[in-house]
Design a protein around this motif. Structure first.
Motif, PDB file in Angstrom:
ATOM      1  N   SER A   6       4.968   6.738  -3.066  1.00 29.81           N
ATOM      2  CA  SER A   6       5.576   5.620  -3.537  1.00 29.81           C
ATOM      3  C   SER A   6       4.404   4.350  -3.179  1.00 29.81           C
ATOM      4  N   ILE A   7       3.608   3.770  -4.117  1.00 31.72           N
ATOM      5  CA  ILE A   7       2.686   2.857  -3.952  1.00 31.72           C
ATOM      6  C   ILE A   7       3.395   1.344  -3.975  1.00 31.72           C
ATOM      7  N   LEU A  22      -3.343  -1.843 -12.445  1.00 32.77           N
ATOM      8  CA  LEU A  22      -2.584  -0.753 -12.938  1.00 32.77           C
ATOM      9  C   LEU A  22      -3.182   0.216 -13.827  1.00 32.77           C
ATOM     10  N   ILE A  25      -4.309   2.840 -11.294  1.00 30.39           N
ATOM     11  CA  ILE A  25      -3.123   3.632 -10.890  1.00 30.39           C
ATOM     12  C   ILE A  25      -2.903   4.654 -11.972  1.00 30.39           C
ATOM     13  N   GLU A  36       5.170   6.869  -7.720  1.00 34.48           N
ATOM     14  CA  GLU A  36       5.606   5.484  -8.348  1.00 34.48           C
ATOM     15  C   GLU A  36       4.957   4.431  -7.825  1.00 34.48           C
ATOM     16  N   CYS A  37       4.896   3.334  -8.635  1.00 36.31           N
ATOM     17  CA  CYS A  37       4.266   2.227  -8.201  1.00 36.31           C
ATOM     18  C   CYS A  37       5.273   1.159  -8.152  1.00 36.31           C
ATOM     19  N   VAL A  58       6.106   2.685 -13.217  1.00 36.46           N
ATOM     20  CA  VAL A  58       5.970   1.222 -12.601  1.00 36.46           C
ATOM     21  C   VAL A  58       7.288   0.626 -12.511  1.00 36.46           C
TER      22      VAL A  58
END
Length: 294
Positions: A6-7, A22, A25, A36-37, A58
Motif C-alpha cells: 500500500s503506497i 501518479l 506509480i 494500491e495507492c 488509486v
C-alpha cells in the motif's frame, strides 16, 4: 507470492506534481495487482476527488485533522498491504522503486524497515538557482538519516504492517519531524533499519528562499515540541541548531564542485540566514505561539 504493498501519499494545498507522481506509480514494474495507492486529501483546493480521474489501484481518502502525519495515519488505517510504502505528492519514484524496496526485505528479519534513496533534482540543471544548489548540497541525506540518526524520511520509506502494529503509528499532532520521532521509537524497540540505494525516489529541490524559510519554520515546530517533551532547555536546543548549521556550512565550504566566491560563500550565508530564521521561530514558539504547518 510477492507481498501486497500500500503506497500512502498525503496531499495538501494545490497538489502540484501529483500528475507526475501518479504516472510514475502507474509505470512501476511491480505487478499491478499487488499494490494500491492511497491518496489522503488533507486540505486540497479543489478537493482531491475532483482532481484525480478514475485510475486503477488509486483510492482517495480524506483526513480533516491538519498535518501530513495525521494524513499518513489515515492511509495506514485504510491500507490493505503487508508492506506500507510512503512517498510525497511532489516526488517521482523510479520505475523499479517498489520492486527494489520490497526485494530489500528478502535478506532481512521481519522486524526491519527500509529507507530508500532520495535524489534531489532541479528544474533546469544547466542553470540551478542558489537555493536549489543549497538543497543539492545539504538536502535530504537518507543514508545519513539511517546510519547516524536512526530514521528514514517518509519521502521514501517502506515499513511492514507488523512493525507498525508493534511500534505504533505516527504522532498525528506533529507538523514536522514525525518521521524522525517514529524512526527513533522503532529503533529503540529493536527494529532494524536499512538504507536501499537502488529504491530511488526523485524529489524536487526548493527554488526560492521563501520555500526554504517555510520548511525551516515547520522543522522548528517539531524540534521545539520534542525538546519540550524531553525537558531540554531552549538554550540547549538553540545550541544544537547552531551546531548543525555549522556542520552544514562546513559541507558547503568543502564542496569542491562549487565555485568558491559565486556559489560556496553565498550558500554559506544562506545557511546562516536559515539558521537565524529557525532560531527566531523557536523563540516565537517559546512565547506560547502554535507551530506552523507551512
Amino acid at each position: 507470492m510477492l507481498p501486497f504493498v500500500s503506497i500512502v501519499v498525503p496531499v495538501y494545498g494545490p497538489a502540484r506534481g501529483l500528475g507526475g507522481l501518479l504516472a510514475a506509480i502507474a509505470g512501476q514494474d511491480y505487478p499491478s495487482d499487488r499494490f494500491e495507492c492511497l491518496l489522503v486529501d488533507n486540505g486540497t483546493e479543489p478537493p482531491l476527488q475532483q482532481q484525480v480521474a478514475h485510475r486503477p489501484n488509486v483510492r482517495v481518502l480524506v483526513e480533516t485533522r491538519p498535518g501530513s502525519y495525521a494524513a499518513r495515519n489515515c492511509g495506514l488505517h485504510a491500507a490493505r498491504g503487508e508492506v506500507i510504502a510512503f512517498t510525497d505528492a511532489d516526488c517521482l519514484p523510479e520505475p523499479t522503486w517498489l520492486s527494489a524496496g520490497v526485494n530489500a526485505f528478502a535478506a532481512l528479519s521481519a522486524e526491519s524497515m527500509i529507507a530508500g534513496a532520495i535524489q534531489m533534482v532541479v528544474a533546469n540543471p544547466a542553470r540551478p538557482t542558489l537555493v536549489e544548489l543549497h538543497e543539492l548540497t545539504v538536502g535530504m541525506r537518507q543514508d545519513r538519516y539511517v546510519r547516524e540518526l536512526h530514521f528514514g524520511a517518509t519521502a521514501n520509506l517502506f515499513v511492514p504492517r507488523a512493525v507498525f502494529d508493534r511500534v505504533g503509528e505516527f504522532r498525528a499532532e506533529l507538523f514536522s519531524n514525525g518521521d524522525a520521532e517514529w524512526g527513533r521509537r522503532a529503533w529503540k524497540a529493536g527494529v532494524h533499519q536499512h538504507y536501499a540505494a537502488d529504491a530511488v525516489v526523485k524529489h524536487p529541490a526548493r527554488r526560492t528562499y521563501r520555500d526554504l524559510r517555510a520548511k525551516s519554520r515547520r522543522i522548528a515546530g517539531g524540534l521545539f515540541t520534542r525538546a519540550r517533551e524531553e525537558r531540554q532547555s531552549l538554550p540547549a536546543l538553540i545550541g544544537r541548531v547552531l551546531a548543525r548549521g555549522g556542520r552544514a556550512i562546513g559541507r558547503i565550504i568543502r564542496n569542491g564542485e562549487l565555485r568558491l566566491v559565486s556559489q560556496r560563500m553565498p550558500m554559506a550565508a544562506l545557511e546562516a540566514r536559515l539558521r537565524l530564521s529557525l532560531i527566531g521561530e523557536l523563540l516565537r514558539l517559546s512565547c506560547g505561539r502554535p507551530p506552523r504547518r507551512c
